[in-house]
Design an enzyme around this catalytic site. Sequence first.
Site, PDB file in Angstrom:
ATOM      1  N   GLY A 174      36.749  28.498  36.042  1.00  0.00           N
ATOM      2  CA  GLY A 174      36.363  28.806  36.083  1.00  0.00           C
ATOM      3  C   GLY A 174      35.016  28.341  35.362  1.00  0.00           C
TER       4      GLY A 174
ATOM      5  N   GLY B 177      31.129  29.285  34.207  1.00  0.00           N
ATOM      6  CA  GLY B 177      31.158  30.150  32.940  1.00  0.00           C
ATOM      7  C   GLY B 177      30.830  30.019  31.476  1.00  0.00           C
TER       8      GLY B 177
ATOM      9  N   GLY C 245      33.251  27.284  29.465  1.00  0.00           N
ATOM     10  CA  GLY C 245      33.171  26.155  31.011  1.00  0.00           C
ATOM     11  C   GLY C 245      32.072  25.862  29.440  1.00  0.00           C
TER      12      GLY C 245
ATOM     13  NE  ARG D 265      46.924  48.469  29.709  1.00  0.00           N
ATOM     14  CZ  ARG D 265      47.155  47.783  28.433  1.00  0.00           C
ATOM     15  NH1 ARG D 265      47.748  46.987  28.512  1.00  0.00           N
ATOM     16  NH2 ARG D 265      46.531  48.694  27.387  1.00  0.00           N
TER      17      ARG D 265
ATOM     18  N   GLY E 276      41.545  33.345  30.724  1.00  0.00           N
ATOM     19  CA  GLY E 276      41.492  34.133  31.123  1.00  0.00           C
ATOM     20  C   GLY E 276      42.399  35.328  30.734  1.00  0.00           C
TER      21      GLY E 276
ATOM     22  CG  ASP F  82      43.475  36.299  19.071  1.00  0.00           C
ATOM     23  OD1 ASP F  82      42.748  36.673  18.980  1.00  0.00           O
ATOM     24  OD2 ASP F  82      44.424  36.155  19.743  1.00  0.00           O
TER      25      ASP F  82
ATOM     26  CG  HIS G 122      44.167  37.433  23.274  1.00  0.00           C
ATOM     27  ND1 HIS G 122      43.570  37.074  22.082  1.00  0.00           N
ATOM     28  CD2 HIS G 122      43.068  37.928  24.098  1.00  0.00           C
ATOM     29  CE1 HIS G 122      42.077  37.045  22.520  1.00  0.00           C
ATOM     30  NE2 HIS G 122      41.707  37.622  23.686  1.00  0.00           N
TER      31      HIS G 122
HETATM   32  N1  LIG Z   1      42.335  33.793  25.527  1.00  0.00           N
HETATM   33  C1  LIG Z   1      41.038  34.721  24.560  1.00  0.00           C
HETATM   34  O1  LIG Z   1      41.036  34.676  23.467  1.00  0.00           O
HETATM   35  C2  LIG Z   1      39.793  34.606  25.329  1.00  0.00           C
HETATM   36  C3  LIG Z   1      39.520  34.559  26.851  1.00  0.00           C
HETATM   37  N2  LIG Z   1      38.194  35.560  27.213  1.00  0.00           N
HETATM   38  C4  LIG Z   1      38.230  35.795  28.510  1.00  0.00           C
HETATM   39  O2  LIG Z   1      38.077  34.441  28.993  1.00  0.00           O
HETATM   40  C5  LIG Z   1      37.277  34.402  30.490  1.00  0.00           C
HETATM   41  C6  LIG Z   1      36.121  33.806  31.039  1.00  0.00           C
HETATM   42  O3  LIG Z   1      35.308  34.073  30.131  1.00  0.00           O
HETATM   43  P1  LIG Z   1      33.548  33.533  29.984  1.00  0.00           P
HETATM   44  O4  LIG Z   1      33.867  32.278  30.544  1.00  0.00           O
HETATM   45  O5  LIG Z   1      33.181  33.944  28.785  1.00  0.00           O
HETATM   46  O6  LIG Z   1      33.334  34.051  31.270  1.00  0.00           O
HETATM   47  P2  LIG Z   1      32.355  34.137  32.254  1.00  0.00           P
HETATM   48  O7  LIG Z   1      31.909  35.521  33.186  1.00  0.00           O
HETATM   49  O8  LIG Z   1      30.928  33.476  31.659  1.00  0.00           O
HETATM   50  O9  LIG Z   1      32.572  32.509  33.099  1.00  0.00           O
HETATM   51  C7  LIG Z   1      33.610  32.665  34.493  1.00  0.00           C
HETATM   52  C8  LIG Z   1      33.495  32.124  35.690  1.00  0.00           C
HETATM   53  O10 LIG Z   1      34.930  32.020  36.160  1.00  0.00           O
HETATM   54  C9  LIG Z   1      34.793  32.053  37.470  1.00  0.00           C
HETATM   55  N3  LIG Z   1      35.693  32.275  37.744  1.00  0.00           N
HETATM   56  C10 LIG Z   1      36.005  33.556  38.561  1.00  0.00           C
HETATM   57  N4  LIG Z   1      37.409  33.634  39.333  1.00  0.00           N
HETATM   58  C11 LIG Z   1      37.454  32.346  39.841  1.00  0.00           C
HETATM   59  C12 LIG Z   1      38.908  32.103  40.408  1.00  0.00           C
HETATM   60  N5  LIG Z   1      39.086  32.779  40.923  1.00  0.00           N
HETATM   61  N6  LIG Z   1      38.895  30.662  39.888  1.00  0.00           N
HETATM   62  C13 LIG Z   1      38.471  29.806  39.517  1.00  0.00           C
HETATM   63  N7  LIG Z   1      36.515  30.075  38.440  1.00  0.00           N
HETATM   64  C14 LIG Z   1      37.023  31.724  38.631  1.00  0.00           C
HETATM   65  C15 LIG Z   1      32.660  32.470  37.674  1.00  0.00           C
HETATM   66  O11 LIG Z   1      32.506  32.704  38.957  1.00  0.00           O
HETATM   67  C16 LIG Z   1      33.154  32.156  36.589  1.00  0.00           C
HETATM   68  O12 LIG Z   1      31.630  31.560  36.812  1.00  0.00           O
HETATM   69  C17 LIG Z   1      37.107  35.897  30.459  1.00  0.00           C
HETATM   70  O13 LIG Z   1      38.926  36.366  30.781  1.00  0.00           O
HETATM   71  C18 LIG Z   1      37.228  36.181  28.676  1.00  0.00           C
HETATM   72  O14 LIG Z   1      37.402  37.718  28.551  1.00  0.00           O
HETATM   73  C19 LIG Z   1      37.258  35.341  26.189  1.00  0.00           C
HETATM   74  C20 LIG Z   1      37.513  35.059  24.811  1.00  0.00           C
HETATM   75  C21 LIG Z   1      38.860  34.711  24.194  1.00  0.00           C
HETATM   76  O1  LIG Z   2      37.216  40.389  23.755  1.00  0.00           O
HETATM   77  C1  LIG Z   2      37.019  39.910  24.617  1.00  0.00           C
HETATM   78  O2  LIG Z   2      36.399  40.583  25.723  1.00  0.00           O
HETATM   79  C2  LIG Z   2      36.977  38.084  24.650  1.00  0.00           C
HETATM   80  C3  LIG Z   2      38.209  38.320  23.820  1.00  0.00           C
HETATM   81  O3  LIG Z   2      39.405  38.295  24.363  1.00  0.00           O
HETATM   82  C4  LIG Z   2      37.614  37.788  22.529  1.00  0.00           C
HETATM   83  O4  LIG Z   2      37.164  37.109  21.495  1.00  0.00           O
HETATM   84  O5  LIG Z   2      38.786  37.567  22.105  1.00  0.00           O
END
Ligand SMILES: NC(=O)C1=CN([C@@H]2O[C@H](COP(=O)(O)OP(=O)(O)OC[C@H]3O[C@@H](n4cnc5c(N)ncnc54)[C@H](O)[C@@H]3O)[C@@H](O)[C@H]2O)C=CC1
Ligand SMILES: O=C([O-])CC(=O)C(=O)O
Length: 328
Positions: A11, A14, A17, A98, A130, A159, A187
Amino acid sequence: MTQPVNVTVTGAAGQIGYALLFRIASGQLLGADTPVKLRLLEIPQGVKAAEGTAMELDDCAFDLLAGIDIFDDPTAGFEGTNVALLVGARPRGPGMERGDLLEANGGIFGPQGKALNAGAAEDIRVLVVGNPANTNALIAQANAPDIPAERFTAMTRLDHNRALSQLAAKTGAAVGDIRNLTIWGNHSATQYPDIFHAQIGGRPAVEVVDDQAWLEDTFIPTVAKRGAAIIEARGASSAASAANAAIDHVHDWVNGTPEGSWTSAAIPSDGSYGVPEGLISSFPVTSTGGTWEIVQGLDVNEFSRARIDASVAELTEERDAVKGLGLI
Ligand SMILES: NC(=O)C1=CN([C@@H]2O[C@H](COP(=O)(O)OP(=O)(O)OC[C@H]3O[C@@H](n4cnc5c(N)ncnc54)[C@H](O)[C@@H]3O)[C@@H](O)[C@H]2O)C=CC1
Ligand SMILES: O=C([O-])CC(=O)C(=O)O
């Protein structure tokens, strides 16, 4: 000069990234003496944007950046990789349940687990960012039987950092004076931020706070629902803070946690604290010698027990759902 460490970021094009790659390349992930080779993995539609980011990385002329390669095939993207940051995931779309989300992510994290199993380096360490991060990590792990199970982790450090910051704001303490907070469970909104073992300037945090209503009605929901609040305010989900937490998680995993304090990470349960063995659940953890360990022997009061159990029940449901879908 030491051998470069291969770091794969999925990703990569994104928002997370974009906030993450420059910090990795500047040495904040592994340390100022460790050169890195970046491997950016995207889907085909994301490759052009990843190329643009790679151009910008070049333009920073980072001393420690020993190379950048871009892939749209997981097998190639994980070949020889030492650290894998699995950020790319399928976001929840309108009307998606979900189960649909878990299935869509199974299509990503299953093949990525297989690709890691096939070609990653012996010392591979995986952090899943993700969402749903804990269960995506479980899917990847189940598809990588030759990699030690404990190398698969999911991120609850954001968190943890959110909880630190809320507690500092409430008490007027500096973040650096707070120790031993814990995020337990998933999470998700069921996570449990626990201050019962935390200390502020050496005093029990509950004593310093002395406000049970704040704890129940403000602190816990604020931390647990912060992701949604950021989306509401920014029109997009947390990105720089998520990248920062990913840096913190891997940095502490590789370099160790500071003496006398712990952090939070979702790691495979060994059955500690009644969390079913194998679930990837958040715990109080320390790292030494590149291995996470669950902090043992903490008293869990009734208030905490009910909240840990609720979050763990959600993780169990997610595990059963992906099992039902044949993903693990
Ligand atoms: N664990 C945590 O605390 C957090 C988790 N997240 C999660 O992180 C993830 C990414 O967030 P963002 O960067 O904002 O999303 P984004 O939508 O800006 O970027 C995601 C990227 O992943 C790429 N992608 C999709 N499928 C893929 C694959 N099979 N292989 C490689 N790349 C792939 C997409 O083309 C895109 O460029 C989301 O699932 C979000 O919910 C976000 C914030 C906190
Ligand atoms: O809530 C979301 O979709 C993104 C996330 O995981 C966070 O900010 O903790």
